[in-house]
Design a protein around this motif. Structure first.
Motif, PDB file in Angstrom:
ATOM      1  N   ALA A  35     -20.618 -24.695 -43.773  1.00 25.44           N
ATOM      2  CA  ALA A  35     -19.164 -24.882 -43.683  1.00 25.44           C
ATOM      3  C   ALA A  35     -18.443 -23.552 -43.885  1.00 25.44           C
ATOM      4  CB  ALA A  35     -18.698 -25.898 -44.719  1.00 25.44           C
ATOM      5  N   ALA A  36     -18.935 -22.755 -44.842  1.00 18.83           N
ATOM      6  CA  ALA A  36     -18.309 -21.442 -45.093  1.00 18.83           C
ATOM      7  C   ALA A  36     -18.462 -20.554 -43.865  1.00 18.83           C
ATOM      8  CB  ALA A  36     -18.950 -20.779 -46.304  1.00 18.83           C
ATOM      9  N   GLY A  37     -19.661 -20.553 -43.289  1.00 22.23           N
ATOM     10  CA  GLY A  37     -19.907 -19.752 -42.086  1.00 22.23           C
ATOM     11  C   GLY A  37     -18.984 -20.154 -40.957  1.00 22.23           C
ATOM     12  N   MET A  38     -18.827 -21.458 -40.773  1.00 24.21           N
ATOM     13  CA  MET A  38     -17.988 -21.934 -39.664  1.00 24.21           C
ATOM     14  C   MET A  38     -16.513 -21.616 -39.918  1.00 24.21           C
ATOM     15  SD  MET A  38     -19.767 -25.451 -38.266  1.00 24.21           S
ATOM     16  CE  MET A  38     -19.624 -26.343 -39.787  1.00 24.21           C
ATOM     17  N   ALA A  39     -16.089 -21.741 -41.195  1.00 24.70           N
ATOM     18  CA  ALA A  39     -14.682 -21.470 -41.524  1.00 24.70           C
ATOM     19  C   ALA A  39     -14.349 -20.003 -41.277  1.00 24.70           C
ATOM     20  CB  ALA A  39     -14.410 -21.842 -42.978  1.00 24.70           C
ATOM     21  N   VAL A  40     -15.244 -19.117 -41.707  1.00 23.50           N
ATOM     22  CA  VAL A  40     -15.000 -17.677 -41.516  1.00 23.50           C
ATOM     23  C   VAL A  40     -14.992 -17.358 -40.025  1.00 23.50           C
ATOM     24  CG1 VAL A  40     -16.005 -15.384 -41.845  1.00 23.50           C
ATOM     25  CG2 VAL A  40     -15.873 -16.970 -43.769  1.00 23.50           C
ATOM     26  N   ASN A  41     -15.922 -17.943 -39.296  1.00 26.00           N
ATOM     27  CA  ASN A  41     -15.970 -17.684 -37.852  1.00 26.00           C
ATOM     28  C   ASN A  41     -14.710 -18.135 -37.146  1.00 26.00           C
ATOM     29  OD1 ASN A  41     -18.190 -16.284 -36.964  1.00 26.00           O
ATOM     30  ND2 ASN A  41     -19.529 -18.009 -37.352  1.00 26.00           N
ATOM     31  N   ARG A  42     -14.205 -19.308 -37.594  1.00 28.21           N
ATOM     32  CA  ARG A  42     -12.988 -19.817 -36.969  1.00 28.21           C
ATOM     33  C   ARG A  42     -11.818 -18.867 -37.238  1.00 28.21           C
ATOM     34  NH1 ARG A  42     -13.892 -24.674 -38.474  1.00 28.21           N
ATOM     35  NH2 ARG A  42     -12.365 -24.683 -40.137  1.00 28.21           N
ATOM     36  N   SER A  43     -11.761 -18.353 -38.471  1.00 21.10           N
ATOM     37  CA  SER A  43     -10.677 -17.422 -38.807  1.00 21.10           C
ATOM     38  C   SER A  43     -10.794 -16.146 -37.994  1.00 21.10           C
ATOM     39  CB  SER A  43     -10.729 -17.088 -40.303  1.00 21.10           C
ATOM     40  OG  SER A  43     -10.447 -18.238 -41.035  1.00 21.10           O
ATOM     41  N   VAL A  44     -12.026 -15.648 -37.875  1.00 19.78           N
ATOM     42  CA  VAL A  44     -12.247 -14.421 -37.100  1.00 19.78           C
ATOM     43  C   VAL A  44     -11.814 -14.642 -35.656  1.00 19.78           C
ATOM     44  CG1 VAL A  44     -14.056 -12.922 -36.135  1.00 19.78           C
ATOM     45  CG2 VAL A  44     -14.083 -13.502 -38.563  1.00 19.78           C
ATOM     46  N   ASP A  45     -12.201 -15.813 -35.107  1.00 19.35           N
ATOM     47  CA  ASP A  45     -11.811 -16.137 -33.724  1.00 19.35           C
ATOM     48  C   ASP A  45     -10.294 -16.169 -33.596  1.00 19.35           C
ATOM     49  OD1 ASP A  45     -14.367 -16.282 -32.929  1.00 19.35           O
ATOM     50  OD2 ASP A  45     -14.514 -18.473 -32.938  1.00 19.35           O
ATOM     51  N   LYS A  46      -9.658 -16.787 -34.632  1.00 22.69           N
ATOM     52  CA  LYS A  46      -8.199 -16.929 -34.602  1.00 22.69           C
ATOM     53  C   LYS A  46      -7.524 -15.552 -34.602  1.00 22.69           C
ATOM     54  CE  LYS A  46      -5.920 -18.828 -38.032  1.00 22.69           C
ATOM     55  NZ  LYS A  46      -5.736 -19.797 -39.110  1.00 22.69           N
ATOM     56  N   TRP A  47      -8.012 -14.668 -35.478  1.00 18.35           N
ATOM     57  CA  TRP A  47      -7.433 -13.322 -35.550  1.00 18.35           C
ATOM     58  C   TRP A  47      -7.693 -12.575 -34.240  1.00 18.35           C
ATOM     59  CZ3 TRP A  47     -10.390 -12.620 -40.764  1.00 18.35           C
ATOM     60  CH2 TRP A  47      -9.750 -13.369 -41.757  1.00 18.35           C
ATOM     61  N   ASP A  48      -8.902 -12.761 -33.715  1.00 17.76           N
ATOM     62  CA  ASP A  48      -9.301 -12.082 -32.488  1.00 17.76           C
ATOM     63  C   ASP A  48      -8.412 -12.520 -31.321  1.00 17.76           C
ATOM     64  OD1 ASP A  48     -10.887 -10.248 -31.312  1.00 17.76           O
ATOM     65  OD2 ASP A  48     -12.470 -11.646 -30.741  1.00 17.76           O
ATOM     66  N   ILE A  49      -8.224 -13.865 -31.247  1.00 19.53           N
ATOM     67  CA  ILE A  49      -7.384 -14.402 -30.168  1.00 19.53           C
ATOM     68  C   ILE A  49      -5.956 -13.895 -30.328  1.00 19.53           C
ATOM     69  CG2 ILE A  49      -6.318 -16.550 -29.289  1.00 19.53           C
ATOM     70  CD1 ILE A  49      -9.109 -17.859 -29.968  1.00 19.53           C
ATOM     71  N   GLY A  50      -5.494 -13.795 -31.580  1.00 19.73           N
ATOM     72  CA  GLY A  50      -4.138 -13.306 -31.866  1.00 19.73           C
ATOM     73  C   GLY A  50      -3.934 -11.882 -31.369  1.00 19.73           C
ATOM     74  N   LEU A  51      -5.018 -11.107 -31.392  1.00 22.08           N
ATOM     75  CA  LEU A  51      -4.908  -9.702 -30.985  1.00 22.08           C
ATOM     76  C   LEU A  51      -5.199  -9.498 -29.514  1.00 22.08           C
ATOM     77  CD1 LEU A  51      -6.707  -8.025 -34.021  1.00 22.08           C
ATOM     78  CD2 LEU A  51      -4.262  -7.976 -33.515  1.00 22.08           C
ATOM     79  N   GLU A  52      -5.751 -10.515 -28.883  1.00 17.88           N
ATOM     80  CA  GLU A  52      -6.146 -10.386 -27.478  1.00 17.88           C
ATOM     81  C   GLU A  52      -4.898 -10.193 -26.607  1.00 17.88           C
ATOM     82  OE1 GLU A  52      -9.465 -12.612 -24.718  1.00 17.88           O
ATOM     83  OE2 GLU A  52      -8.166 -13.781 -26.009  1.00 17.88           O
ATOM     84  N   GLY A  53      -4.953  -9.243 -25.685  1.00 15.01           N
ATOM     85  CA  GLY A  53      -3.842  -9.024 -24.755  1.00 15.01           C
ATOM     86  C   GLY A  53      -2.668  -8.276 -25.365  1.00 15.01           C
ATOM     87  N   THR A  54      -2.891  -7.682 -26.521  1.00 16.80           N
ATOM     88  CA  THR A  54      -1.805  -6.893 -27.131  1.00 16.80           C
ATOM     89  C   THR A  54      -2.309  -5.498 -27.487  1.00 16.80           C
ATOM     90  OG1 THR A  54      -2.268  -7.416 -29.433  1.00 16.80           O
ATOM     91  CG2 THR A  54      -0.908  -8.998 -28.245  1.00 16.80           C
ATOM     92  N   VAL A  55      -1.427  -4.539 -27.396  1.00 17.12           N
ATOM     93  CA  VAL A  55      -1.715  -3.197 -27.932  1.00 17.12           C
ATOM     94  C   VAL A  55      -0.469  -2.750 -28.683  1.00 17.12           C
ATOM     95  CG1 VAL A  55      -3.403  -2.463 -26.183  1.00 17.12           C
ATOM     96  CG2 VAL A  55      -0.985  -2.079 -25.776  1.00 17.12           C
ATOM     97  N   THR A  56      -0.651  -1.790 -29.540  1.00 19.32           N
ATOM     98  CA  THR A  56       0.481  -1.257 -30.293  1.00 19.32           C
ATOM     99  C   THR A  56       0.595   0.237 -29.995  1.00 19.32           C
ATOM    100  OG1 THR A  56       0.037  -2.863 -32.016  1.00 19.32           O
ATOM    101  CG2 THR A  56       1.479  -1.023 -32.610  1.00 19.32           C
ATOM    102  N   VAL A  57       1.815   0.663 -29.731  1.00 17.81           N
ATOM    103  CA  VAL A  57       2.039   2.102 -29.553  1.00 17.81           C
ATOM    104  C   VAL A  57       2.745   2.607 -30.804  1.00 17.81           C
ATOM    105  CG1 VAL A  57       3.249   3.878 -28.227  1.00 17.81           C
ATOM    106  CG2 VAL A  57       2.096   1.985 -27.048  1.00 17.81           C
ATOM    107  N   GLU A  58       2.159   3.645 -31.365  1.00 11.29           N
ATOM    108  CA  GLU A  58       2.713   4.225 -32.589  1.00 11.29           C
ATOM    109  C   GLU A  58       3.259   5.614 -32.248  1.00 11.29           C
ATOM    110  OE1 GLU A  58      -0.135   4.290 -35.853  1.00 11.29           O
ATOM    111  OE2 GLU A  58       0.701   6.231 -36.443  1.00 11.29           O
ATOM    112  N   ILE A  59       4.522   5.839 -32.616  1.00 10.69           N
ATOM    113  CA  ILE A  59       5.107   7.166 -32.369  1.00 10.69           C
ATOM    114  C   ILE A  59       5.343   7.802 -33.736  1.00 10.69           C
ATOM    115  CG2 ILE A  59       7.013   8.458 -31.313  1.00 10.69           C
ATOM    116  CD1 ILE A  59       7.490   5.936 -29.549  1.00 10.69           C
ATOM    117  N   ALA A  60       4.546   8.836 -33.995  1.00 10.74           N
ATOM    118  CA  ALA A  60       4.582   9.445 -35.325  1.00 10.74           C
ATOM    119  C   ALA A  60       5.941  10.080 -35.584  1.00 10.74           C
ATOM    120  CB  ALA A  60       3.479  10.496 -35.434  1.00 10.74           C
ATOM    121  N   ALA A  61       6.386  10.023 -36.860  1.00 10.87           N
ATOM    122  CA  ALA A  61       7.652  10.641 -37.247  1.00 10.87           C
ATOM    123  C   ALA A  61       7.518  12.156 -37.104  1.00 10.87           C
ATOM    124  CB  ALA A  61       7.979  10.268 -38.679  1.00 10.87           C
ATOM    125  N   SER A  62       8.558  12.801 -36.631  1.00 13.67           N
ATOM    126  CA  SER A  62       8.499  14.260 -36.454  1.00 13.67           C
ATOM    127  C   SER A  62       9.709  14.895 -37.114  1.00 13.67           C
ATOM    128  CB  SER A  62       8.495  14.588 -34.957  1.00 13.67           C
ATOM    129  OG  SER A  62       8.673  15.969 -34.790  1.00 13.67           O
TER     130      SER A  62
END
Lengths: 294, 213
Positions: A35-62
């Motif tokens: 159950a612990a293995g499945m719960a962690v995997n589900r969370s990882v999948d959820k986070w992974d899906i949340g990040l899928e198709g997105t990128v972040t552009v960071e513009i450093a302060a100057s």
């Protein structure tokens, strides 16, 4: 329909009395581990899906006077929005950035005292094969201090973590199965010693090894299934309690303890697996021992 | 035959039992009757010599074939060797169950045979509640229920009265008439003299068969 006739009084001796309890503990541990293995995997999948198709552009302060933060942001947004495959490019407001930094820097006027980078949330068109490396290089050349983060490092580490949890869970289940099999071997050998005379007689009247082994394996399966069901019930109760405790903090990064129907099917198979292991172990143990007889 | 290299129990014994023959086996205690019987009902393999049963050299027979041969041999043990946790009915049914006979057939045959040996009202009795004579009759019923090709009985009338003894011998004769080869080990000279069958005499190293073989 199915009626096993026991010529051997296996249920009357003490050799198998402890087996259901040990199997119950084994299945309980296996239930929690799976159950612990499945719960962690589900969370990882959820986070992974949340990040899928997105990128972040960071513009450093100057600090360079020539560099106007607003201009650099506008140039980056323009470049991104003109790129084929980019669905949207939205600057993340300063107060949102401050909120994201609060857990590390605390509340207050953070941007006034620290050089906080500007961030752009970029959404990609689904199914687009965008060359993110090329886009990153283009951005860096066009906008000084701009860097494209495709979250690959984060998703790889998440994936590694999920895999490690899976391997650990499988290892625990394997250990539990091994210990369960050892218990059945011990109980079966004790049963063979206790009933040696009866077994000898059964041999003399023409019993095949498989007939005698069949009685031992049916007994071992029955004991293990009983123990397995108890272990599963205790495991389910524990998961229920954990779910109750975790409920108020849901929505955080904690893995959810909700068990899906598919997961329940996997967990319900654990007592059956215990019964199968016990059956095979008992058979192998008995057949090996009987080979010593004439 | 021996149980270890320097412990030879049987030596120089050579005989052939015709299919459907009836023999007594006698001799003083310790002469090796039980060891000879154990070879006959395949509890042991001989350490030397040749034992052929049902046209098979037992020493060369694969272990997996032996159960099938044993099911063709009915054995009455001197100490009965009944299973105390099973009823008289289930003790007798054991050989049939092992042979995968249908339960309704088992029920009918076992009830009929136990009735015949005078235990029709003891079907569900467990051996510890039976007298020695009753146990012996259950053991005999177990040995003959499968209509064996060879019946080996070690002192089968030792614990029953004369009337039951004669009835049991008649049962063995019935089986013999339908083709079962019978070997009865006994000390009882009176029993031997009552029936006109050949006698194998084993006496510490000597072996003779008297009578019509």
């Amino acid at each position: 329909m199915f009626r096993q006739h026991f010529d051997l009084p296996l249920g009357e001796d003490g050799s198998g009395r402890f087996v259901p309890w040990i199997v119950a503990v084994m299945v309980y541990l296996a239930t929690l581990s799976v159950a612990a293995g499945m719960a962690v995997n589900r969370s990882v999948d959820k986070w992974d899906i949340g990040l899928e198709g997105t990128v972040t552009v960071e513009i450093a302060a100057s600090n360079a006077a020539a560099e106007n933060a607003g201009e650099r942001m506008a140039r980056a947004l323009s470049l991104l929005r003109e790129t084929a495959g980019v669905r949207s490019a939205i600057p993340i407001p300063d107060d949102e950035i401050s909120r994201l930094l609060e857990p590390w820097l605390g509340q207050g006027d953070v941007p006034l005292t620290l050089p906080i980078p500007q961030l752009i949330d970029v959404r990609l068109e689904a199914g687009t094969k965008l060359d993110l490396d090329a886009l990153g290089t283009l951005l860096a050349n066009a906008v000084p201090g701009a860097r494209l983060d495709d979250h690959q490092y984060w998703t790889e580490r998440l994936s590694d973590f999920g895999r490690s949890v899976q391997i650990t869970s499988a290892f625990i289940v394997a250990l539990v199965a091994l210990a369960g099999a050892g218990t059945v071997v011990f109980a079966t050998r004790a049963g063979l010693a206790i009933h040696r005379e009866v077994i000898e007689l059964m041999h003399l009247v023409g019993s095949r090894d498989s007939y005698i082994a069949g009685q031992f394996q049916a007994h071992a399966m029955s004991l293990s299934l009983r123990g397995g069901v108890v272990g599963l019930a205790l495991g389910a109760a524990t998961l229920g309690v954990l779910r109750g405790i975790a409920a108020p903090i849901e929505g955080s990064l904690l893995p959810t303890v909700n068990i899906t129907a598919g997961a329940w099917a996997v967990l319900a198979a654990l007592p059956l697996l215990a019964g199968l292991i016990a059956t095979i172990t008992a058979r192998v143990t008995v057949v090996r021992a009987l080979r010593e007889m004439p | 035959m021996g149980y270890s290299a320097d412990d030879e129990v049987l030596r120089g014994i050579n005989f052939h039992l015709r299919t459907g023959s009836f023999h007594f086996l006698t001799g003083p205690s310790g002469a090796g009757k039980t060891s000879l019987l154990r070879l006959m009902y395949l509890a042991h393999r001989a350490s030397g010599g040749v034992v052929r049963i049902f046209n098979r050299d037992i020493a060369k027979t694969r272990r997996s074939v032996l159960p099938g041969l044993r099911r063709r041999i009915g054995v009455v043990f001197q100490d009965f060797r009944l299973l105390d946790h099973l009823s008289a009915r289930d003790n007798v049914a054991l050989t049939l169950r092992i042979g995968r006979v249908r339960e309704d057939t088992i029920r009918d045959h076992v009830t009929e045979l136990l009735d015949w040996v005078g235990l029709g009202d003891h079907l569900d009795a467990k051996p510890p509640t039976l007298s020695d004579g009753e146990k012996q009759r259950v053991a005999i019923a177990r040995a003959v229920i499968g209509r064996p090709n060879l019946l080996v009985a070690d002192e089968p009338t030792g614990s029953v009265d004369e009337y039951q003894g004669v009835r049991i011998m008649r049962l063995f004769e019935e089986l013999n008439r339908i083709g079962t080869t019978v070997v009865i080990a006994t000390h009882d000279r009176r029993l031997i003299s009552q029936f006109n069958y050949p006698v194998m005499e084993l006496d510490h190293g000597t072996f003779d068969i008297t009578g019509n073989n």
